[in-house]
Structures are given as C-alpha cells and as structure tokens.
Enzyme design. Structure first.
Site, PDB file in Angstrom:
ATOM      1  N   ARG A   1     -11.747   1.952  -9.075  1.00 53.23           N
ATOM      2  CA  ARG A   1     -10.829   3.088  -9.275  1.00 53.23           C
ATOM      3  C   ARG A   1     -11.040   3.700 -10.667  1.00 53.23           C
ATOM      4  NH1 ARG A   1      -5.262   2.396  -6.006  1.00 53.23           N
ATOM      5  NH2 ARG A   1      -6.222   1.646  -4.102  1.00 53.23           N
TER       6      ARG A   1
ATOM      7  N   ASP B   1       0.828  -1.214   0.000  1.00 56.84           N
ATOM      8  CA  ASP B   1       0.000   0.000   0.000  1.00 56.84           C
ATOM      9  C   ASP B   1       0.865   1.268   0.000  1.00 56.84           C
ATOM     10  OD1 ASP B   1      -2.295   1.467   0.000  1.00 56.84           O
ATOM     11  OD2 ASP B   1      -2.849   1.033   2.071  1.00 56.84           O
ATOM     12  N   GLY B   2       0.280   2.337  -0.533  1.00 56.80           N
ATOM     13  CA  GLY B   2       0.934   3.652  -0.453  1.00 56.80           C
ATOM     14  C   GLY B   2       1.568   4.119  -1.752  1.00 56.80           C
TER      15      GLY B   2
ATOM     16  N   TRP C   1       2.883   7.873  -2.332  1.00 57.77           N
ATOM     17  CA  TRP C   1       4.307   8.026  -2.688  1.00 57.77           C
ATOM     18  C   TRP C   1       4.415   8.967  -3.893  1.00 57.77           C
ATOM     19  CZ3 TRP C   1       7.282   7.244  -7.000  1.00 57.77           C
ATOM     20  CH2 TRP C   1       8.676   7.118  -6.827  1.00 57.77           C
TER      21      TRP C   1
ATOM     22  N   GLU D   1     -12.128  -4.956  -5.170  1.00 58.66           N
ATOM     23  CA  GLU D   1     -12.667  -3.600  -4.976  1.00 58.66           C
ATOM     24  C   GLU D   1     -11.936  -2.573  -5.852  1.00 58.66           C
ATOM     25  OE1 GLU D   1     -11.946  -5.693  -2.287  1.00 58.66           O
ATOM     26  OE2 GLU D   1     -14.085  -6.166  -2.190  1.00 58.66           O
TER      27      GLU D   1
ATOM     28  N   ARG E   1      -0.534   9.066 -10.108  1.00 59.35           N
ATOM     29  CA  ARG E   1      -0.632   7.844  -9.298  1.00 59.35           C
ATOM     30  C   ARG E   1       0.040   6.641  -9.973  1.00 59.35           C
ATOM     31  NH1 ARG E   1      -3.964   7.306  -5.224  1.00 59.35           N
ATOM     32  NH2 ARG E   1      -4.352   5.135  -5.754  1.00 59.35           N
TER      33      ARG E   1
ATOM     34  N   ARG F   1       1.687  -4.846   6.119  1.00 62.15           N
ATOM     35  CA  ARG F   1       0.987  -3.805   5.362  1.00 62.15           C
ATOM     36  C   ARG F   1       1.795  -2.527   5.441  1.00 62.15           C
ATOM     37  NH1 ARG F   1      -5.261  -2.522   4.412  1.00 62.15           N
ATOM     38  NH2 ARG F   1      -4.945  -0.842   2.934  1.00 62.15           N
TER      39      ARG F   1
ATOM     40  N   GLU G   1       0.839 -13.340  12.122  1.00 56.27           N
ATOM     41  CA  GLU G   1       1.344 -12.171  12.838  1.00 56.27           C
ATOM     42  C   GLU G   1       1.282 -10.994  11.862  1.00 56.27           C
ATOM     43  OE1 GLU G   1       2.319 -12.040  16.039  1.00 56.27           O
ATOM     44  OE2 GLU G   1       1.764 -14.152  16.217  1.00 56.27           O
TER      45      GLU G   1
ATOM     46  N   HIS H   1       2.615   3.388  -8.916  1.00 57.13           N
ATOM     47  CA  HIS H   1       2.484   1.944  -9.167  1.00 57.13           C
ATOM     48  C   HIS H   1       3.716   1.415  -9.907  1.00 57.13           C
ATOM     49  CE1 HIS H   1      -1.420   1.978  -7.477  1.00 57.13           C
ATOM     50  NE2 HIS H   1      -2.017   2.626  -8.471  1.00 57.13           N
TER      51      HIS H   1
ATOM     52  N   LEU I   1      11.090 -20.419  -4.517  1.00 52.10           N
ATOM     53  CA  LEU I   1      10.110 -19.523  -3.879  1.00 52.10           C
ATOM     54  C   LEU I   1       8.797 -19.645  -4.635  1.00 52.10           C
ATOM     55  CD1 LEU I   1       9.587 -16.977  -1.920  1.00 52.10           C
ATOM     56  CD2 LEU I   1       9.946 -15.631  -3.969  1.00 52.10           C
TER      57      LEU I   1
HETATM   58  C1  FPP Z   1      -1.928   0.192  -3.277  1.00 51.36           C
HETATM   59  O1  FPP Z   1      -1.505   1.530  -3.305  1.00 51.36           O
HETATM   60  C2  FPP Z   1      -1.381  -0.523  -4.401  1.00 51.36           C
HETATM   61  C3  FPP Z   1      -2.107  -1.125  -5.400  1.00 51.36           C
HETATM   62  C4  FPP Z   1      -3.566  -1.096  -5.461  1.00 51.36           C
HETATM   63  C5  FPP Z   1      -1.437  -1.791  -6.515  1.00 51.36           C
HETATM   64  C6  FPP Z   1      -0.200  -2.561  -6.195  1.00 51.36           C
HETATM   65  C7  FPP Z   1       0.448  -2.965  -7.461  1.00 51.36           C
HETATM   66  C8  FPP Z   1       1.770  -2.990  -7.707  1.00 51.36           C
HETATM   67  C9  FPP Z   1       2.815  -2.672  -6.727  1.00 51.36           C
HETATM   68  C10 FPP Z   1       2.271  -3.358  -9.067  1.00 51.36           C
HETATM   69  C11 FPP Z   1       1.820  -4.648  -9.631  1.00 51.36           C
HETATM   70  C12 FPP Z   1       2.263  -5.834  -8.900  1.00 51.36           C
HETATM   71  C13 FPP Z   1       2.309  -7.073  -9.425  1.00 51.36           C
HETATM   72  C14 FPP Z   1       2.662  -8.238  -8.566  1.00 51.36           C
HETATM   73  C15 FPP Z   1       2.018  -7.314 -10.844  1.00 51.36           C
HETATM   74  P1  FPP Z   1      -2.612   2.676  -3.424  1.00 51.36           P
HETATM   75  O2  FPP Z   1      -2.802   3.011  -4.848  1.00 51.36           O
HETATM   76  O3  FPP Z   1      -3.861   2.266  -2.713  1.00 51.36           O
HETATM   77  O4  FPP Z   1      -1.890   3.844  -2.656  1.00 51.36           O
HETATM   78  P2  FPP Z   1      -2.598   5.009  -1.825  1.00 51.36           P
HETATM   79  O5  FPP Z   1      -3.339   4.338  -0.705  1.00 51.36           O
HETATM   80  O6  FPP Z   1      -1.439   5.817  -1.360  1.00 51.36           O
HETATM   81  O7  FPP Z   1      -3.496   5.734  -2.777  1.00 51.36           O
END
Ligand code: FPP
Length: 241
Positions: free
Chosen positions: A72, A21-22, A26, A68, A34, A185, A204, A38, A132
C-alpha cells in the site's frame, strides 16, 4: 419465527476471527482520507472486544495488517504502524484490567524495533490473563505462516513420520489457540485473503456488507446467531438421536 429464534440459547463460538475490511470505503463514502477510516476502525475495536468478553467468546483473532499490505502507499503503511502503536499506548492498560491476554501472530521482524519492543512488553504484561485471548495478526500471511512452520520443523530435525496435524499446529503462529469456529469478513468481499488458511479448514464463514467501522455489538450478535443455526458436520454425517 423470530420469537422462536430468540428463545433458543445462542451457541457461542469459542474462537471468532475477523477480517476487518472496508475502512477505506467507509472513509471514501464520507469524503475522508483512508487513514480516517482506519482510525474509525480502531475505535470500533473496543466495542467488539467488549462484546466478545460479554458474550463469552474466549479467543478473538483480528486481521490488522497482512504481508501483502506492505504494497500500500507508504503513508498508509506508516499510518497503520502508528495506529498499532497508539492502540498499545492507549488501550493496553484497560485491556489488561479487563482480563484480555494479547498475543501476536505474524512476523515482527520487519517492524521497527521500538514498536516490536512495545508489542512484546504488552504480550508479557498480559500473559496470565484468561478472560479473552486476543490474537492480533500483524504482518501476517497464511502461506508465510506455513512456510515458516516447515522451515522451523526442518531446522529442529523433525522426521517425516512425526509430521502430524497436531505437530503442524504447534509450529504455527497460532500454537495454543484452538481453530477458529467462526470467521467474519466485513465490507461485502467474499474471499479469504490468506487468513488462517490452515486453521480455518472447518470454520463457518459469515460475510456482511457492513464496513468494519460500523460493525458493532449488534452485528456481532447477528453473526453469532446465524452461526448458532449452522449444522457443523466436519465432513461427517449427523449422528442419529
Ligand atoms: C481493511 O480495510 C483494513 C485494514 C487493512 C486495516 C485494519 C486495521 C485496523 C482496523 C486498525 C488496527 C487494528 C489493530 C488490532 C491494531 P481496507 O483499507 O482494505 O478497506 P477498503 O477495502 O475499503 O479499501
């Protein structure tokens, strides 16, 4: 004290799961769109996967796209689909070389057929790798997963007395993976967001304010060090020595 902790051998969790998350925040903190967050989060995947291999983690589950997340903006959803495709195109050969076995958890049906085909091919290519297991949760939701499992049990004619924990496990998307020992998280949010709700019953949890793109190998080690100090009792009491 820090020295003492360093001297203790780290207890490595067999299965680590991460809510990455984040990414959006970031990007926002750097005045970027945004999707740039990603992309940065995707760059980070390599570091964390490598760290898991080095540390001896055997299963890594990443929450990449939730059921969910379809809500977006359409551009962001499209961007996340493109990112999954890019990861497969650019990273799979290297992951395969490094002994990573790809699995998918979630439903692939809502994903465009060409992308679904790529995911299935990557799963097939890596199926015998043992270093892995990388479970990618894409179009995944914990409640969805349980509904899906119940439906399949009914379709298979399973009788009520045969429904056990073990049987439920075998009907979940994660069949064949042990329960997560540690769920991380990032970004300071303190909730589970429909992630591994059955499997995480005794996991945990580790929360950190660091945004996912900045959560590297050192942060993973810190999380595992903290996990090492936890006393897992699974609802029981410590056994007398
Ligand atoms: C949450 O941050 C992140 C996501 C919804 C997407 C995560 C995806 C990746 C890191 C890339 C793809 C990964 C793979 C394994 C193919 P957010 O957008 O909710 O951040 P925010 O809460 O700061 O808005």
């Amino acid at each position: 004290m820090a020295k003492d902790r360093e001297a203790l051998p780290m207890k490595i969790p067999q299965h680590v799961a991460i809510i990455m998350d984040g990414n959006g925040r970031w990007a926002l903190s750097r005045s970027l769109p945004r999707l740039a967050g990603h992309r940065a989060g995707t760059e980070n995947l390599r570091r964390v996967i490598e760290a898991c291999v080095e540390l001896g983690v055997q299963y890594l589950t990443l929450y990449a796209f939730s059921t969910e997340n379809w809500g977006r903006p359409v551009e962001e959803v499209r961007g996340l689909m493109r990112i999954l495709e890019d990861v497969i195109d650019r990273e799979m050969a290297e992951l395969h070389k490094n002994g990573v076995q790809l699995r998918h958890i979630g439903e692939l049906d809502r994903i465009k057929p060409s992308l679904k085909k790529k995911v299935l091919e990557a799963i097939e290519m890596t199926k015998d790798n043992t270093r892995l297991v990388l479970n990618v949760a894409f179009n995944y939701g914990g409640r969805d997963e349980i509904v899906f499992a119940i439906r399949n049990m009914i379709e298979d004619g399973v009788s009520a007395e045969d429904v056990t924990f073990d049987l439920v496990n075998r009907y979940l998307f994660t069949a064949g993976s042990p329960d997560p020992d540690l769920i991380i998280r990032t970004s300071g949010e303190l909730r589970g967001s429909n992630f591994l709700i059955w499997q995480g019953a005794y996991a945990e949890w580790y929360f950190t304010p660091i945004f996912w793109p900045d959560f590297g190998k050192d942060e993973l080690k810190t999380a595992i060090e903290e996990y090492s100090q936890r006393n897992r009792r699974f609802g029981q009491v410590n056994k007398k020595k």
